[in-house]
Write an enzyme that holds these catalytic residues in place. Structure first.
Site, mmCIF file in Angstrom:
data_model
loop_
_atom_site.group_PDB
_atom_site.id
_atom_site.type_symbol
_atom_site.label_atom_id
_atom_site.label_comp_id
_atom_site.label_asym_id
_atom_site.label_seq_id
_atom_site.Cartn_x
_atom_site.Cartn_y
_atom_site.Cartn_z
ATOM 1 N N SER A 1 0.827 -1.200 0.000
ATOM 2 C CA SER A 1 0.000 0.000 0.000
ATOM 3 C C SER A 1 0.863 1.252 0.000
ATOM 4 C CB SER A 1 -0.914 0.018 1.227
ATOM 5 O OG SER A 1 -1.647 1.224 1.243
ATOM 6 N N LYS B 1 -4.375 -6.645 4.235
ATOM 7 C CA LYS B 1 -4.442 -5.534 3.266
ATOM 8 C C LYS B 1 -5.919 -5.206 2.962
ATOM 9 C CE LYS B 1 -3.365 -2.488 0.138
ATOM 10 N NZ LYS B 1 -3.997 -2.613 -1.111
ATOM 11 N N HIS C 1 -7.246 -3.262 5.795
ATOM 12 C CA HIS C 1 -6.671 -1.917 5.650
ATOM 13 C C HIS C 1 -7.524 -1.085 4.692
ATOM 14 C CE1 HIS C 1 -4.453 0.834 3.024
ATOM 15 N NE2 HIS C 1 -3.759 1.186 4.070
ATOM 16 N N ASN C 2 -7.857 -1.655 3.559
ATOM 17 C CA ASN C 2 -8.649 -0.910 2.574
ATOM 18 C C ASN C 2 -10.048 -0.601 3.104
ATOM 19 O OD1 ASN C 2 -6.405 -1.436 1.017
ATOM 20 N ND2 ASN C 2 -7.583 -1.751 -0.839
ATOM 21 N N GLU D 1 -9.748 2.215 5.355
ATOM 22 C CA GLU D 1 -9.550 3.416 4.513
ATOM 23 C C GLU D 1 -10.921 3.959 4.048
ATOM 24 O OE1 GLU D 1 -6.578 2.724 1.420
ATOM 25 O OE2 GLU D 1 -7.924 3.700 0.008
#
Ligand code: 2AM
Length: 508
Positions: A146, A200, A203-204, A207
């Site tokens: 990222s 990940k 994480h997104n 976000e």
């Protein structure tokens, strides 16, 4: 004799010399090129290959010129130029392209060679690839990457997981090229199988949540506070010096200050209010539903994008569905209004991260993964889109207790949310009064109030389920009796008409 043969077979068959490539990288789109340049800057020799081979030539003659980068025109050439165990990163389009390259590589690889997928793969694909390659003696690593183009070039957040045997062989390269936070690399081993891509994905999702919260704050400042874009930019600039200090707050400040060169007015106000999405937030929300974990803020953030995308319908509805009028005196104390909003944003963000880590914890349980929680927070601390000062506190919380049941049980965060509570409630009361939608702020507060409720009205749900479907219920231990025995599934004939047969119980 054997040893000589072994060494001889390590020679590059074309140049008859020891191969010099530390790592191979397939996929010369911008992320791939930047990651190669980053690794070369850190003293590694990188062998570059791409499906469209002309891009290799172009890259070698331009951006890669004079650097420790070798262009390969075939898979054979790529493999021949690599030291053993061979380490090959794929940075190609997620999906079929990853499988296609793994297929192409396999005939050239040997036991203990390492394939790393650094693309945006969905974690079930990484689980599958890990198992398939394990059966062939190849170590598969699925790594979240990222930070966009700039991160790839100067320090991304890297989240590798999969075959742990590979870690000692890639650790040095990965930690060298990763972003640093207070000198520590934002990269460590996440866990087995598809855990790197799983983290990940979360994480997104986070976000998505952060972006939605910030957008709601902008809307509140604009519509209730009547602030100009410049004034809102000033608020974000101020917030970026405090607890909310983060990449997303910083870029929001810059976006708010940006004027269209054509007429000098804020460009932001000319952008169509219909959000796109690539699906990683949706994956997180679906996974949360599958695992039965209340990751409500990310869910609302995904739905908020869906609602935004039905623009024509909203325009039609805006003409016939009334709401309260926002009066000029809606905000009397501008400083208090901004301070309350900052607290609302901070508290909601704490909830969102607490939910994200609840999901990771549940996934670890469900999939049998041992995950490195302090490292996950540290990996998000720098390099990636959600990087923030706040993540240093989460890292500290998990370092203090790697098995922390919930972020809200950590003293720093329970104190922070206690302090933020009054501003958070005032903000939501105000938005409710004036009809400004705050799905992320509101769901965060509802979650908080639900989480801190020793008793919820689910007793009534259970009664209803038993009433209409004989789904049974359990009694509170303090009310257990002969007719209502403890720890047993009980069915009551609520109406006197139905039978006594109960349905099979299950948990959704
Ligand atoms: P290309 O330059 O040959 O198109 C990002 O799109 C990267 O993924 C590029 O390096 C691109 O290669 C590669 N890519 C996309 N689809 C692919 C496929 N089906 N097979 C192999 N590589 C692919």
């Amino acid at each position: 004799m054997n040893r000589i043969k072994q060494i001889a077979s390590h020679l590059n068959p074309i140049t008859n010399t020891q191969p010099s490539g530390d790592i191979g990288l397939i996929g010369l789109a911008v992320m791939g090129q930047n990651l190669i340049l980053n690794a070369a800057d850190h003293g590694f020799t990188v062998v570059a290959y791409n499906r469209t081979v002309s891009k290799v030539d172009h890259f070698i003659e331009n951006e890669a010129k004079g650097k420790s980068i070798i262009g390969a025109k075939s898979i054979q050439e790529l493999v021949d130029n690599l030291k053993r165990p061979r380490r090959i990163i794929l940075l190609v389009k997620a999906g079929a392209a990853v499988d296609a390259f793994i297929e192409q590589l396999l005939p050239y690889l040997e036991k203990d060679d390492i394939i790393i997928d650094g693309g945006n793969s969905h974690y079930p694909d990484s689980n599958r690839r890990y198992e398939e390659l394990k059966s062939k003696g190849i170590h598969f690593v699925g790594s979240g990457v990222s930070g966009g183009e700039e991160g790839a070039r100067y320090g991304p957040s890297l989240m590798p997981g999969g075959a742990e045997e590979a870690w000692p062989h890639i650790k040095d390269i990965f930690q060298s090229i990763a972003a640093k936070s207070d000198g520590e690399p934002c990269c460590d081993w996440v866990g087995p199988a598809g855990a790197g891509h799983y983290v990940k994905m979360v994480h997104n999702g986070i976000e998505y949540g952060d972006m939605q919260l910030i957008s709601e704050a902008y809307d509140i400042l604009k519509r209730i506070g009547g602030f100009t874009n410049k004034e809102i930019g000033d608020v974000f600039a101020q917030w970026n010096k405090g607890v909310l200090d983060s990449f997303l707050i910083e870029i929001t400040r810059d976006i708010l200050y940006y004027n269209d060169p054509a007429d000098g007015t804020p460009l932001l106000e000319k952008i169509l209010d219909s959000a796109g999405q690539k699906g990683t937030g949706k994956w997180t929300a679906i996974n949360a539903l599958d695992l039965g974990t209340p990751v409500t803020l990310i869910g609302e953030a995904v739905f908020a994008r869906c609602l935004s995308s039905i623009k024509d319908e909203r325009v039609a509805a805006s003409k016939i569905l009334p709401g309260p009028e926002i009066t000029k005196d809606a905000v009397t104390d501008r400083k208090q209004f901004v301070d309350d909003l900052e607290q609302a944003l901070y508290a909601s963000k704490i909830i969102s991260y607490a939910q994200g880590f609840m999901l990771i914890r549940e996934a670890a349980k469900e999939y049998g993964w041992k995950l490195n929680n302090p490292a996950i927070a540290l990996m998000w601390r720098g390099g990636c889109i959600i990087r923030s000062v706040f993540l240093a506190e989460i890292t500290a919380a998990y370092r203090e207790n790697p098995d922390l049941e919930n972020l809200l049980f950590n003293k720093f965060f329970s104190d922070a949310i206690t302090k933020a509570q009054s501003g958070w409630r005032s903000t939501i009361a105000l938005t409710t009064k004036y009809g400004i939608p705050t799905p992320a702020f509101s769901t965060a507060l509802s979650f908080y109030d639900g989480y801190r409720s020793a008793k919820l009205p689910a007793n009534l749900l259970q009664a209803q389920r038993d009433y209409f479907g004989a789904h049974t219920f359990k009694v509170l231990p303090e009310f257990a009796s002969e007719t209502l025995p403890k720890d047993q599934y009980i069915h009551i004939n609520w109406t006197g008409r139905g039978g006594d047969v109960s349905a099979t119980t299950y948990d959704a």
